[in-house]
Scaffold this motif. Structure first.
Motif, PDB file in Angstrom:
ATOM      1  N   ASP A 435       0.796  -1.212  -0.002  1.00 33.75           N
ATOM      2  CA  ASP A 435       0.062  -0.141  -0.049  1.00 33.75           C
ATOM      3  C   ASP A 435       0.895   1.341  -0.045  1.00 33.75           C
ATOM      4  N   GLU A 436       2.051   1.112   0.417  1.00 38.30           N
ATOM      5  CA  GLU A 436       2.649   2.282   0.332  1.00 38.30           C
ATOM      6  C   GLU A 436       3.056   2.839  -0.925  1.00 38.30           C
ATOM      7  N   PHE A 437       3.009   2.088  -1.967  1.00 38.21           N
ATOM      8  CA  PHE A 437       3.011   2.636  -3.554  1.00 38.21           C
ATOM      9  C   PHE A 437       1.854   3.544  -3.843  1.00 38.21           C
ATOM     10  N   PHE A 438       0.810   3.236  -3.340  1.00 36.14           N
ATOM     11  CA  PHE A 438      -0.214   4.103  -3.771  1.00 36.14           C
ATOM     12  C   PHE A 438      -0.368   5.371  -2.721  1.00 36.14           C
ATOM     13  N   GLU A 439       0.319   5.420  -1.467  1.00 38.30           N
ATOM     14  CA  GLU A 439       0.197   6.525  -0.753  1.00 38.30           C
ATOM     15  C   GLU A 439       1.300   7.370  -1.526  1.00 38.30           C
ATOM     16  N   ALA A 440       2.417   6.966  -1.974  1.00 39.09           N
ATOM     17  CA  ALA A 440       3.417   7.657  -2.606  1.00 39.09           C
ATOM     18  C   ALA A 440       2.970   8.334  -3.683  1.00 39.09           C
ATOM     19  N   VAL A 441       2.090   7.665  -4.709  1.00 41.34           N
ATOM     20  CA  VAL A 441       1.424   8.008  -6.103  1.00 41.34           C
ATOM     21  C   VAL A 441       0.571   9.163  -5.571  1.00 41.34           C
ATOM     22  N   ASP A 442      -0.082   9.070  -4.569  1.00 45.33           N
ATOM     23  CA  ASP A 442      -1.118  10.224  -4.056  1.00 45.33           C
ATOM     24  C   ASP A 442      -0.287  11.340  -3.519  1.00 45.33           C
ATOM     25  N   GLY A 443       0.781  11.109  -2.889  1.00 44.19           N
ATOM     26  CA  GLY A 443       1.690  12.260  -2.505  1.00 44.19           C
ATOM     27  C   GLY A 443       2.395  12.666  -3.637  1.00 44.19           C
ATOM     28  N   SER A 448       2.428  17.731  -7.262  1.00 44.44           N
ATOM     29  CA  SER A 448       2.299  18.328  -8.641  1.00 44.44           C
ATOM     30  C   SER A 448       1.343  19.545  -8.506  1.00 44.44           C
ATOM     31  N   PHE A 449       0.348  19.113  -7.955  1.00 42.28           N
ATOM     32  CA  PHE A 449      -0.642  20.123  -7.886  1.00 42.28           C
ATOM     33  C   PHE A 449      -0.598  21.319  -6.870  1.00 42.28           C
ATOM     34  N   GLU A 450      -0.093  21.052  -5.910  1.00 40.22           N
ATOM     35  CA  GLU A 450      -0.028  22.120  -4.822  1.00 40.22           C
ATOM     36  C   GLU A 450       0.368  23.337  -4.864  1.00 40.22           C
ATOM     37  N   SER A 621     -11.434  13.758  -3.432  1.00 38.79           N
ATOM     38  CA  SER A 621     -10.524  12.900  -3.477  1.00 38.79           C
ATOM     39  C   SER A 621      -9.724  12.533  -2.150  1.00 38.79           C
ATOM     40  N   GLY A 622     -10.020  13.444  -1.216  1.00 40.63           N
ATOM     41  CA  GLY A 622      -9.556  13.339   0.185  1.00 40.63           C
ATOM     42  C   GLY A 622      -8.089  13.703   0.269  1.00 40.63           C
ATOM     43  N   SER A 623      -7.593  14.626  -0.640  1.00 37.46           N
ATOM     44  CA  SER A 623      -6.331  15.179  -0.519  1.00 37.46           C
ATOM     45  C   SER A 623      -6.334  16.098   0.440  1.00 37.46           C
ATOM     46  N   GLN A 624      -4.922  16.691   0.609  1.00 37.90           N
ATOM     47  CA  GLN A 624      -4.603  17.801   1.515  1.00 37.90           C
ATOM     48  C   GLN A 624      -5.295  19.180   1.438  1.00 37.90           C
ATOM     49  N   PHE A 625      -5.855  19.024  -0.094  1.00 33.03           N
ATOM     50  CA  PHE A 625      -6.383  20.532  -0.570  1.00 33.03           C
ATOM     51  C   PHE A 625      -8.032  20.138  -0.245  1.00 33.03           C
ATOM     52  N   GLY A 626      -8.435  19.111   0.596  1.00 28.16           N
ATOM     53  CA  GLY A 626      -9.933  18.952   0.621  1.00 28.16           C
ATOM     54  C   GLY A 626     -10.725  20.115   1.244  1.00 28.16           C
ATOM     55  N   GLU A 627     -10.097  20.454   2.407  1.00 26.83           N
ATOM     56  CA  GLU A 627     -10.672  21.557   3.494  1.00 26.83           C
ATOM     57  C   GLU A 627     -10.643  22.643   2.740  1.00 26.83           C
ATOM     58  N   ASP A 628      -9.853  23.316   2.072  1.00 25.35           N
ATOM     59  CA  ASP A 628      -9.674  24.625   1.209  1.00 25.35           C
ATOM     60  C   ASP A 628     -10.695  24.497   0.150  1.00 25.35           C
ATOM     61  N   ALA A 629     -10.952  23.351  -0.569  1.00 27.12           N
ATOM     62  CA  ALA A 629     -11.634  23.294  -1.842  1.00 27.12           C
ATOM     63  C   ALA A 629     -13.206  23.380  -1.030  1.00 27.12           C
ATOM     64  N   ARG A 630     -13.453  22.540   0.045  1.00 26.61           N
ATOM     65  CA  ARG A 630     -14.850  22.699   0.624  1.00 26.61           C
ATOM     66  C   ARG A 630     -15.066  23.918   1.057  1.00 26.61           C
ATOM     67  N   LYS A 631     -14.199  24.805   1.737  1.00 26.45           N
ATOM     68  CA  LYS A 631     -14.617  26.208   1.912  1.00 26.45           C
ATOM     69  C   LYS A 631     -14.944  26.956   0.864  1.00 26.45           C
ATOM     70  N   GLN A 632     -14.064  26.985  -0.352  1.00 25.89           N
ATOM     71  CA  GLN A 632     -14.198  27.538  -1.558  1.00 25.89           C
ATOM     72  C   GLN A 632     -15.399  27.111  -1.972  1.00 25.89           C
TER      73      GLN A 632
END
Length: 948
Positions: A435-443, A448-450, A621-632
């Motif tokens: 599972d570390e592979f998919f976690e790395a891909v998500d990171g 890339s989009f941050e 997507s549940g990414s680290q940008f999720g909360e900012d996107a929800r507020k926007q």
């Protein structure tokens, strides 16, 4: 006699001085010169051989050297000591000893015939076994207390000490002598670390295994000048065995803390580097020849055995075709369109991700063939791809689209992020990646989009605000331009100076033109439930396909087109000032229904839906940008409500209420139609506003609540607060408009009463005709028209509002109608003959405390009563029952003044609605009042009596 003589003892004790030995005795101090702490620190810097020599000094030094923690520390430096395993072994040994001790105690007790705690015999403390409660050193104490026997642990420790002492002290065998064959234990040396067991109390013995297996090769590797002449390369010919042995001595060198350890480690590192360079050269040749299952696989395993295979991983990634020929995957500028048809085609980026996914999965199959399962190649490989390929592609695409077209930029960010998530799901991990592979891909995707997400969210909000302002501004501009063109058309033939002077005086003389009525829509707060029409509009379906059929079908578009809207066409422009202004105001009033638009609201809702769906991709997507996107997303929804509420709907309702305020029924020339024009058009506007609110409710449920962008139960949520504020604003504007509309409706009722009620309707012969003619017992024309007007407006809300709002509206209309009829009745003269037209005799039966009419005549009061009864409002019905009872005073014959006085004074008859003083005022409207007044007052108050 014997001749034996005692020989003289030389050096014997003098018989003369018995204290001589005491004088010759020297007192020696046994106190050590150095403290134990310093001695322990010195031992930490000694090699294993020097430590054994140091142990020969004394018993105390031996105890310090043989301390188990000192050897465990060396094992820990080499990374071959497992504390958890040692704890498990110690606990198992303790349980085993505890069980053995209990069994021996039981046996001794049974043999002595006494209990465990008996007063006689052997006690627990005197057991033969001699075990104590100490967990870790019990074995050592036991061995120290008993004399060594054959095969005891002391013998084993002595033999291990000898082996360690022999390795450390004896001169090594000459290393220059070539070896013709491998020693029998050379293969076991390769796995010596795997043979080490983590057992407390045996750290010195376990270290001795490693020292005996590797010390000779370690000393040789440190001392040789030419790496190729090392014993390792002569004793082991297989490159994999050589790599494992180099790895072992590198690991062994980490426990060397004696003086010069840094130089020795550098020597070992140079030897390993030379070997690694040679193997890497063979690995590169395998890459060039694509010999995946041969040379490449062999030397990948060699590098893995040497130091984990990082060198092979780096070489494989650096020369990988994905990184070398990354331009072949796709050009980021291919999907951008510039010029008049500016936009973006996400199909090109979709092809890029598909090509990258296929190429990566192909390389993963090669990785599984080449590298061992213990080497994690997939994660660093995908990290390099993300850094060198993905980030570069996305940066070029985003920067160029942002420069050319903002909407293309928004679509590019959201679309490529969704494609990147799909790309991550399509990747195949290497064997052992987990599972570390998919976690790395998500990171990697998040990295890339941050740099672009914050700018994107701000641009999304700004784009929606700019587009919404433009949409509403265009609507307002169209209304303003149309109004200006209409005034220009109608006033072109009128003197402007006269227009300016007489505007206020002629304003109230404007003629209102009739309008068509929009069908009512089911609505929400303050009206009814959800509508399929609103849901279809929000989802982008065609309005025509979602319209009801039959009597509910739309007769025209939901909101009239402002460009085509105009007043009732005139044959030619008006030539007088009054006619021109009448036409202008008529057109404005008819345009109440277009003060805000379903089309504008629908466009704004669709724009907000597009923006929220694009931004919600980051939230789902549940990414680290999720909360900012929800507020926007919440801010976009709040902005939608603010623009629709404050700029569009609120302004439209305020203007409509202003038009209703200016309505005067006495200035209307044509009252032939049943509806009051401004109220009809306002109710039509209410229906439009309700449909807009319903669209927002559907949008809120589908896009915000269902997507978990907001929580309807959180009263502090910005979206929830703004939605409640919008609903409150709409309720207030609708209530204000309906209140003004009821006033207009009652004004129309009063106007009809004043203009259509004839003097001889209730007083035949008042206009000079005969009073003995036949009287029409049906309701008057005035009563018919009033009921038609009022019922037409109340029926418009049936089916469109919830029951509570409908009851409130009907009750308010009924009460004001009651007041208007009472005022109208006070203006009439009613004769006994005319009262038949006002009200006929009826039969009443009492049911459930309310008087319910069972048989009616056709008079005016009964006509009003029948209409109010259809509203099914018992509280309101009481007023018209009292009004009907009030009309009974006109049926009483003039000769029966006492009965008339009884009716006037009977307060219970009117259920408290009319007081006696009020009834008396209505009695004054009798045509023969002055004939019966004295008798009525005499019966009521005793007025007119005199003493003779």
């Amino acid at each position: 006699m014997s001749s034996f003589k005692r020989a003289t003892v030389v050096g014997g004790r003098s018989q003369q001085d018995i204290l001589a030995p005491l004088r010759n005795t020297q007192i020696l101090s046994s106190k050590p010169v150095l403290p134990a702490e310093i001695l322990s620190s010195i031992l930490d810097y000694l090699s294993a051989g020097d430590s054994i020599r140091f142990a020969r000094v004394s018993k105390r030094m031996k105890e310090m050297v043989y301390d188990d923690t000192r050897w465990i520390q060396r094992l820990q430096l080499m990374g071959c000591w497992n504390e958890a395993e040692a704890r498990r072994r110690a606990e198992a040994a303790w349980r085993k000893r505890a069980g053995s001790q209990g069994l021996q105690s039981q046996n001794l007790t049974d043999s002595a015939g006494l209990g465990i705690n008996g007063a006689k015999g052997t006690t627990n403390a005197d057991m033969v076994d001699g075990a104590t409660l100490t967990v870790f050193d019990a074995t050592s104490e036991k061995q120290g207390s008993l004399p060594p026997t054959k095969g005891t642990q002391s013998d084993i420790d002595s033999s291990l000490d000898d082996r360690l002492r022999a390795v450390a002290l004896s001169p090594s065998a000459p290393l220059s002598t070539p070896q013709t064959h491998q020693r029998p234990d050379n293969m076991s040396r390769l796995t010596v670390f795997a043979q080490v067991r983590s057992t407390r109390g045996f750290g010195r013995q376990e270290y001795g295994k490693i020292h005996g297996a590797l010390h000779r090769f370690y000393e040789d590797a440190v001392g040789c000048r030419d790496p190729t002449s090392a014993v390792i390369f002569r004793d082991y010919r297989d490159p994999d065995h050589q790599a494992k042995m180099l790895s072992n001595i590198t690991k062994f060198s980490s426990c060397d803390t004696s003086q010069g350890w840094q130089d020795r480690m550098d020597k070992i590192a140079d030897l390993v580097e030379a070997f690694e360079t040679a193997v890497a050269r063979e690995f590169e040749q395998g890459l060039e020849s694509s010999d995946f299952d041969g040379k490449l696989r062999k030397y990948a395993h060699v590098l893995t055995s040497l130091n984990g295979g990082q060198k092979g991983v780096d070489l494989f990634i650096a020369s990988n075709p994905i990184l070398v020929r990354k331009r072949d995957l796709g050009d980021p500028l291919d999907g951008l369109r510039v010029g008049a048809q500016a936009g973006i085609a996400l199909g090109e980026s979709h092809s890029f991700f598909n090509n990258l996914s296929s190429a990566f999965n192909e390389q993963i199959s090669i990785i599984d063939r080449v590298f061992p399962i213990t080497v994690n190649v997939a994660i660093p490989f995908i990290q390099h791809i993300g850094k060198d390929v993905l980030v570069e592609y996305l940066s070029i695409l985003f920067d160029e689209s942002h420069r050319t077209n903002p909407e293309s930029y928004l679509k590019a960010i959201s679309g490529t992020y969704q494609q990147a998530l799909n790309f991550a799901q399509s990747l195949r991990p290497a064997n052992g990646s987990g599972d570390e592979f998919f976690e790395a891909v998500d990171g990697i995707i998040a990295t890339s989009f941050e740099p672009h997400v914050d700018l994107y969210l701000n641009e999304e909000y700004t784009f929606f605000k700019r587009k919404s302002d433009a949409e509403v501004g265009s609507w307002e501009r169209q209304l303003s331009e149309q109004d200006a063109s209409m005034q220009s058309l109608y006033m072109s033939s009128v003197n402007r100076q006269a227009d300016k002077r007489d505007f206020l005086s002629s304003f109230k003389k404007v003629v209102m033109m009739p309008v068509n009525v929009l069908p009512s829509f089911p609505i929400s707060s303050p009206f009814g439930g959800k509508s399929a029409t609103a849901k279809a509009l929000v989802n982008g379906d065609s309005l025509e396909t979602s319209q009801p059929t039959g009597s509910q079908a739309l007769t025209r578009p939901a909101t009239p087109n402002t460009i085509n809207r105009s007043a009732t066409p005139v044959a030619e422009p008006p030539t007088t000032e009054l006619a021109a202004k009448a036409a202008i105001m008529s057109s404005r009033l008819e345009g109440i229904r277009s003060l805000f638009s379903i089309e504008v609201a629908l466009n704004l809702v669709h724009s907000a839906k597009s923006s929220i769906e694009r931004a919600a991709v980051f939230f789902r997507s549940g990414s680290q940008f999720g909360e900012d996107a929800r507020k926007q997303c919440q801010f976009i929804f709040v902005l939608l409500l603010q623009i629709l509420g404050s700029r569009h709907i609120k302004a439209g309702f305020d203007q409509a209420v202003e038009h209703l305020t200016n309505y005067n029924p006495r200035e209307i020339r044509d009252h032939g139609h049943t509806g009051v024009a401004p109220l009809v058009t306002f109710l039509e506007l209410v229906n439009v506003g309700d449909l807009i609110q319903q669209m927002l409710d559907v949008f809120y449920e589908q896009e915000m609540v269902a997507s978990k962008l907001t929580d309807r139960s959180d009263f502090l949520d910005p979206a929830v607060k703004e939605k409640k504020r919008f609903e409150q604003m709409l309720d207030e504007r609708v209530a204000a408009g309906l209140n003004k509309g009821i006033e207009v409706l009652i004004s129309e009722v009063e106007f009809v009463c004043a203009t259509t009620q004839k003097a001889d309707d209730f007083n035949p012969g008042a206009t000079g005709g005969t009073e003995n003619g036949l009287v029409d017992v049906g309701p008057s024309e005035t009563a018919r028209r009033i009921v038609e007007i009022v019922s037409a407006h109340t029926k418009m809300l049936v089916g469109s509002t919830d029951k509570n709002m409908l009851d409130v509206f009907n009750q308010e209309v009924g009460l004001r109608l009651f007041t208007a009829l009472c005022k109208h009745l006070k203006r009439q003269r009613v004769s006994v003959a005319g009262s038949i037209k006002l009200i006929r005799s009826v039969r009443i039966k009492h049911l459930n405390r309310f008087e319910v009419l069972t048989e009616f005549g056709g008079s005016d009061m009964n006509h009003y009563f029948l209409y109010i009864q259809t509203l099914k409002n018992q509280d309101l019905l009481q007023y018209f029952i009292a009004l009907r009872e009030l009309a009974q005073i006109y049926l009483v014959d003039p000769s029966d003044a006492k009965e008339l006085a009884t009716i006037i004074a009977d307060g219970d008859r009117f259920h408290g609605i009319f007081r006696a003083e009020d009834v008396y005022e209505y009695a004054e409207r009798r045509a023969d009042w002055y004939q019966v007044k004295s008798r009525v007052e005499r019966a009521m108050y005793g007025i007119g009596c005199a003493l003779m």
